[in-house]
Write a protein that holds these residues in place. Structure first.
Motif, mmCIF file in Angstrom:
data_model
loop_
_atom_site.group_PDB
_atom_site.id
_atom_site.type_symbol
_atom_site.label_atom_id
_atom_site.label_comp_id
_atom_site.label_asym_id
_atom_site.label_seq_id
_atom_site.Cartn_x
_atom_site.Cartn_y
_atom_site.Cartn_z
ATOM 1 N N GLU A 144 -5.991 -2.823 8.283
ATOM 2 C CA GLU A 144 -6.637 -1.472 8.625
ATOM 3 C C GLU A 144 -6.337 -0.681 7.571
ATOM 4 O O GLU A 144 -7.262 -0.085 6.979
ATOM 5 C CB GLU A 144 -6.095 -0.867 9.846
ATOM 6 N N GLU A 145 -5.113 -0.601 7.140
ATOM 7 C CA GLU A 145 -4.860 0.335 5.917
ATOM 8 C C GLU A 145 -5.691 0.050 4.591
ATOM 9 O O GLU A 145 -5.906 0.702 4.043
ATOM 10 C CB GLU A 145 -3.163 0.576 5.663
ATOM 11 N N ALA A 146 -5.717 -1.323 4.413
ATOM 12 C CA ALA A 146 -6.354 -1.806 2.983
ATOM 13 C C ALA A 146 -7.459 -1.469 3.275
ATOM 14 O O ALA A 146 -8.352 -1.080 2.217
ATOM 15 C CB ALA A 146 -6.093 -3.202 2.944
ATOM 16 N N ILE A 147 -8.332 -1.529 4.201
ATOM 17 C CA ILE A 147 -9.718 -1.299 4.475
ATOM 18 C C ILE A 147 -9.897 0.346 4.216
ATOM 19 O O ILE A 147 -10.962 0.761 3.525
ATOM 20 C CB ILE A 147 -10.073 -1.579 5.854
ATOM 21 N N ALA A 148 -9.021 1.000 4.740
ATOM 22 C CA ALA A 148 -9.224 2.529 4.668
ATOM 23 C C ALA A 148 -8.975 2.970 3.056
ATOM 24 O O ALA A 148 -9.834 3.930 2.620
ATOM 25 C CB ALA A 148 -8.189 3.296 5.418
ATOM 26 N N VAL A 149 -7.989 2.373 2.349
ATOM 27 C CA VAL A 149 -7.730 2.523 1.007
ATOM 28 C C VAL A 149 -8.544 2.099 -0.024
ATOM 29 O O VAL A 149 -9.072 2.660 -0.818
ATOM 30 C CB VAL A 149 -6.325 2.369 0.878
ATOM 31 N N PHE A 150 -8.973 0.780 0.324
ATOM 32 C CA PHE A 150 -9.633 0.146 -0.755
ATOM 33 C C PHE A 150 -11.313 0.092 -0.430
ATOM 34 O O PHE A 150 -11.919 -0.602 -1.184
ATOM 35 C CB PHE A 150 -8.851 -1.363 -1.151
ATOM 36 N N ILE A 168 0.802 -1.393 -0.034
ATOM 37 C CA ILE A 168 0.026 0.048 0.078
ATOM 38 C C ILE A 168 0.821 1.163 -0.131
ATOM 39 O O ILE A 168 0.544 2.105 -0.783
ATOM 40 C CB ILE A 168 -0.878 0.028 1.078
ATOM 41 N N ARG A 169 2.113 1.211 0.793
ATOM 42 C CA ARG A 169 2.828 2.297 0.872
ATOM 43 C C ARG A 169 3.585 2.657 -0.386
ATOM 44 O O ARG A 169 4.060 3.578 -0.967
ATOM 45 C CB ARG A 169 3.977 2.227 1.925
ATOM 46 N N LEU A 170 3.611 1.621 -1.411
ATOM 47 C CA LEU A 170 4.205 1.835 -2.779
ATOM 48 C C LEU A 170 3.185 1.759 -3.762
ATOM 49 O O LEU A 170 3.577 2.006 -4.604
ATOM 50 C CB LEU A 170 5.056 0.427 -2.976
ATOM 51 N N GLY A 171 2.039 2.156 -3.110
ATOM 52 C CA GLY A 171 0.980 2.799 -4.370
ATOM 53 C C GLY A 171 0.526 1.386 -5.383
ATOM 54 O O GLY A 171 -0.092 1.806 -6.192
ATOM 55 N N ALA A 172 0.069 0.228 -4.606
ATOM 56 C CA ALA A 172 -0.334 -0.799 -5.313
ATOM 57 C C ALA A 172 -1.891 -0.428 -5.701
ATOM 58 O O ALA A 172 -2.583 0.238 -4.796
ATOM 59 C CB ALA A 172 -0.464 -2.166 -4.270
ATOM 60 N N ALA A 173 -2.407 -0.764 -6.733
ATOM 61 C CA ALA A 173 -3.720 -0.823 -7.177
ATOM 62 C C ALA A 173 -4.614 -1.450 -6.341
ATOM 63 O O ALA A 173 -5.922 -0.978 -6.381
ATOM 64 C CB ALA A 173 -3.925 -1.105 -8.712
ATOM 65 N N SER A 174 -4.385 -2.612 -5.933
ATOM 66 C CA SER A 174 -5.122 -3.423 -5.131
ATOM 67 C C SER A 174 -4.191 -4.468 -4.394
ATOM 68 O O SER A 174 -3.444 -4.732 -4.777
ATOM 69 C CB SER A 174 -6.125 -4.186 -6.039
ATOM 70 N N VAL A 175 -4.921 -4.916 -3.153
ATOM 71 C CA VAL A 175 -4.152 -5.824 -2.677
ATOM 72 C C VAL A 175 -5.116 -7.013 -2.007
ATOM 73 O O VAL A 175 -6.187 -6.409 -1.407
ATOM 74 C CB VAL A 175 -3.394 -5.371 -1.378
ATOM 75 N N THR A 176 -4.817 -8.428 -2.395
ATOM 76 C CA THR A 176 -5.550 -9.372 -1.945
ATOM 77 C C THR A 176 -4.985 -10.065 -1.251
ATOM 78 O O THR A 176 -3.655 -10.808 -1.552
ATOM 79 C CB THR A 176 -6.235 -10.127 -3.297
ATOM 80 N N GLN A 177 -5.143 -10.581 -0.071
ATOM 81 C CA GLN A 177 -4.376 -11.585 1.128
ATOM 82 C C GLN A 177 -5.135 -12.852 1.071
ATOM 83 O O GLN A 177 -6.174 -13.087 1.683
ATOM 84 C CB GLN A 177 -4.233 -10.978 2.309
#
Length: 494
Positions: free
Chosen positions: A352-358, A312-321
């Motif tokens: 938490e950051e993924a929830i806030a961003v995506f 996320i800090r590197l500007g990913a368009a999406s992240v799936t775990q």
């Protein structure tokens, strides 16, 4: 200990954290500690329970309950409450080598076993520990402990992770001459390149290393034992060798398309990011590694979460775990009673950051990768996911996660990070020293012992017990140091 009614009078309070969308703008720590006054009230919440499970470190249900280091938790909490900060530091130092590391990265086994946690919120012991050690550094109490007498004995510690550093610290203070060998360009092992900077500022490691160097520990970097220096040469030069090389064999995902470009082991990716940041003094952020890319993280543990936060800090368009197992329950089940470690749903900073961003939780449960699809240049572009279900093996009686037929789904994937854990020690090291290994490729010793099958060669940390926590590595390093000392001197007061 503490104030008898403190756990009733004061609510649990921990460090303030920056909002997710603020903290993802850089790679620095994002927690603001409590004021001195508020922290003392947190010490007051320690309830002087008759049996302090917080410091037991006992194995319950396959997981440690309480601190593996047996830190004197009620005593240090009481000293925080009464404002005796120097005594709190001295008391903590009796059992702990590096509180500044665990207060940042430990999952707080002490708090999970806190009696207050039985029906309420636990004492914020981890925050109290951080306040103690940071106060000690600020006040100049963390001073080099230089031995008055040297024994003339020489020890080589191979690996500079938490177990190697803990052992080196103890053995040097005993009076032995200790040299730590590290194959990478900087000291710290997992602490340096396996844990992102926002979780553990690398200046915190450097601060401790400076003290250890002043105490007399020698550090040698860019030296791969078994390659640059043979095991025989090391054995000839040193009286004892302590192997603390970690569990360095990452679990792989063996599916079609695995050879595609853009698929990395998680620790390699995290280390690459940290090295670029450190080499440029944080001026060169390697955005090109993940910017505008669809990232898939395979693995639901701490390392997987670190990959989510880093991407996320590197500007990913999406992240799936992806997580193979079912989603844990929100609350304890009857089969997981206190004071066992709570096997419940935990949402960490990266999630938490993924929830806030995506706008949604990045985790997808009971799912794995069936195949990777690449473009004409060999770069991964898509992943075929498949759902899993738990099925009992009739022969062994075990429950296995098996694919659900017809559940395949193809999703975009420009960057894949494999965070599926580690298998054990690396073969070239164990072959070089000819030490015996067990079925999990960990270096074999007698139960609760640290000397290997080869005389004068010892082992500790993840290389010995398998992938584990930093706090366990520190404990193993301290105990191995005592074993090495006894083998050299015939006795030990470590």
């Amino acid at each position: 200990m503490g104030k008898p009614t403190g756990f009733l009078d004061y609510k649990r309070e921990t460090a303030k954290v920056l909002p997710p969308k603020e903290r993802i703008k850089n790679f620095h720590e994002f927690r603001t500690p409590l004021s001195r006054e508020k922290q003392t009230l947190q010490g007051a919440r320690c309830m002087a329970c008759g049996v302090p499970f917080c410091q037991s470190g006992a194995m319950l249900g396959g997981m440690a309950s309480g601190c593996p280091l047996h830190n004197l938790v009620p005593e240090t909490n009481d000293l925080v409450y009464t404002g005796n900060w120097k005594q709190a530091y001295l008391r903590l130092s009796k059992t702990h080598s590096f509180p500044e590391f665990t207060c940042r990265v430990c999952p707080a086994l002490c708090e999970a076993a806190c009696t207050c946690n039985l029906d309420g919120e636990p004492v914020s012991t981890k925050e109290n520990e951080r306040a103690i050690i940071e106060t000690a550094y600020a006040e100049g109490w963390v001073k080099p402990q230089i031995p008055k007498v040297r024994t003339g004995k020489t020890i080589a510690v191979v690996g500079s992770g938490p177990s190697g550093l803990a052992a080196a610290q103890q053995l040097n203070r005993r009076g032995h001459d200790v040299t730590v060998f590290e194959r990478k360009d900087r000291i710290g092992g997992l602490l340096r390149y396996g844990i992102p900077n926002m979780k553990l500022e690398k200046s915190v490691i450097d601060r401790r290393l400076k003290v250890m160097e002043e105490e007399g520990v020698k550090f040698v970097t860019n030296t791969n034992i078994g390659v640059d220096i043979t095991a025989e040469e090391l054995m000839e030069k040193f009286d004892r060798v302590l192997l603390c090389c970690g569990a360095s064999n990452p679990r792989d995902i063996k599916v079609p398309g695995r050879e595609s470009n853009g698929i990395h082991f998680a620790v390699d990716f995290l280390g690459m990011v940290t090295k670029r940041l450190l080499d440029s003094d944080f001026e060169n952020v390697p955005y090109e590694l993940a910017k505008d890319k669809h990232v898939i993280v395979i693995g639901g543990g701490d390392t997987g979460n670190d990959c989510v936060g880093t991407s996320i800090r590197l500007g990913a368009a999406s992240v799936t775990q992806l997580e193979m197992m079912p989603c844990p329950p929100v609350e304890r089940t009857p089969s997981n009673p206190w004071p066992q470690w709570p096997r419940v749903l935990k949402t960490d900073y990266g999630q938490e950051e993924a929830i806030a961003v995506f706008g949604h939780d990045p985790r997808v449960y009971q799912t794995t990768v069936k195949e990777f699809l690449a473009d004409k240049k060999g770069n991964v572009k898509q992943a075929v996911l498949v759902k899993l279900q738990s099925v009992k093996d009739e022969k062994t009686g075990r429950m296995n996660m098996v694919p659900v037929e017809g559940s395949e789904e193809t999703v975009p994937a420009d960057l894949v990070l494999i965070a599926a854990g580690f298998l054990g020690s690396q073969k070239y090291v164990t072959d070089a020293f000819k030490v015996a290994i067990n079925g999990r490729t960990n270096v074999q010793t007698e139960p609760d012992k640290y000397e290997t099958s080869i005389p004068r060669v010892f082992t500790a940390g993840d290389m010995h017990r398998g992938q584990s926590l930093v706090v366990w590595a520190i404990r193993e390093g301290r105990e191995a140091a005592k074993a090495v000392d006894e083998s050299l001197m015939g006795y030990s007061y470590l």
